[in-house]
Design an enzyme around this catalytic site. Sequence first.
Site, PDB file in Angstrom:
ATOM      1  N   PHE A 158       0.957  -1.241   0.061  1.00 38.91           N
ATOM      2  CA  PHE A 158       0.028  -0.023   0.048  1.00 38.91           C
ATOM      3  C   PHE A 158       0.867   1.195  -0.104  1.00 38.91           C
ATOM      4  O   PHE A 158       1.745   1.502   0.778  1.00 38.91           O
ATOM      5  CB  PHE A 158      -0.640   0.264   1.278  1.00 38.91           C
ATOM      6  CG  PHE A 158      -1.862  -1.173   1.396  1.00 38.91           C
ATOM      7  CD1 PHE A 158      -3.101  -1.052   0.945  1.00 38.91           C
ATOM      8  CD2 PHE A 158      -1.517  -2.213   2.265  1.00 38.91           C
ATOM      9  CE1 PHE A 158      -4.089  -2.031   1.281  1.00 38.91           C
ATOM     10  CE2 PHE A 158      -2.392  -3.260   2.278  1.00 38.91           C
ATOM     11  CZ  PHE A 158      -3.636  -3.071   1.653  1.00 38.91           C
ATOM     12  N   ASP A 159       0.711   2.392  -0.572  1.00 40.51           N
ATOM     13  CA  ASP A 159       1.003   3.499  -0.591  1.00 40.51           C
ATOM     14  C   ASP A 159       0.127   4.162   0.680  1.00 40.51           C
ATOM     15  O   ASP A 159      -0.664   3.514   1.134  1.00 40.51           O
ATOM     16  CB  ASP A 159       0.551   4.536  -1.702  1.00 40.51           C
ATOM     17  CG  ASP A 159       0.864   5.879  -1.529  1.00 40.51           C
ATOM     18  OD1 ASP A 159       2.036   6.243  -0.567  1.00 40.51           O
ATOM     19  OD2 ASP A 159       0.286   6.758  -2.289  1.00 40.51           O
TER      20      ASP A 159
END
Length: 357
Positions: A208-209
């Site tokens: 995930f960013d």
Amino acid sequence: MSGSGPETPQPSDAAEIRLQEAEQDWAAAKAFYDNLVSKRPRPPKPQHAITVAVSSRALFDLVEERRIYEEQGVEKYVEYQQDNENVTLKPGPAFYFVKALEHVNARLLELYPDDEERFDIVLMTNNHAQVGVRLINSINHYGLTIERFCMTGGKSPIGYLTAYLTNLYLSADSEKVQEAIEAGIASATMFTANKDVAYSDTQLRVAFDGDAVLFSDESEQIVKEQGLDRFFEHEQLNENKPLAQGPLKGFLEDLGKLQKKFYAKNERLNCPIRTFLVTARSAASSGARVLKTLRSWGLEIDEALFLAGAPKGPILVKIRPHIFFDDQMFHIEGAQKLGTIAAHVPYGIAQKYHKSA
């Protein structure tokens, strides 16, 4: 009082009645199917499941079929699909992610055979029902457990996502993903990697960013509008104030719940789920707020990588995630080039800058 009709149910009462009716319908269906013998695992009850809806173009490679649809129209498209319904479709960008979800399900069923808290994959497509045979044949060829279909015959399937209690929606159609995001459903547009890489068969790996993915775009707005120095100052001043949640926070939470089920069985070192935070933030100047936000949510992330603006692609090559969520297309494209399957989350201020570019 005499002669007056029954009181009109209040909204909350009506919702409770609908819920009770749904429970009764499910109980009746379950009672029927419980008497049937099958070696195939049955789909979990939707209220307990983590429902991942995938489009047919996300699950399978339908580039040639899409070209026929666009150039020759729907009738020729359907005819082509019917003529080739015994030709197995090749994997699409979400295929290996789905396979990894099903591996997690298999492990959960070993440890918790009567528990329904696991992934439920739904094929959510605007394909016509006549195309369904080829999709079913391909799903069975690969041994996927996808029992729920929603085929809307050319209409947008987005309205059905809520009805299916969808936790995550993956599609190759960016307009439908944007529509789902605006409806409050965690969603992303899938992009195929430009290189073939080997993915883990034994561990679901999700990257995930941070900003505008797990978290809101509050801090990203400051970067875009006031510059990096003001951003660093803002993050340090607000270090102990949790960031607001972003569109994928709920899915990380879902993964965390399943991880804890493995930990409870002393399987932490053999857990088939691993999560990664891959962020352009700097650790010393803006990382503390991120970690404290996750802590305040009661969420763990297995690995946190603060890149201080460095390209994400090389790090993702090392991680080899089944899926990488980011809100900025230049990170998506960089990941693609080096062989990572990326999913664009069209949320936050970065979309404004992407469109203007």
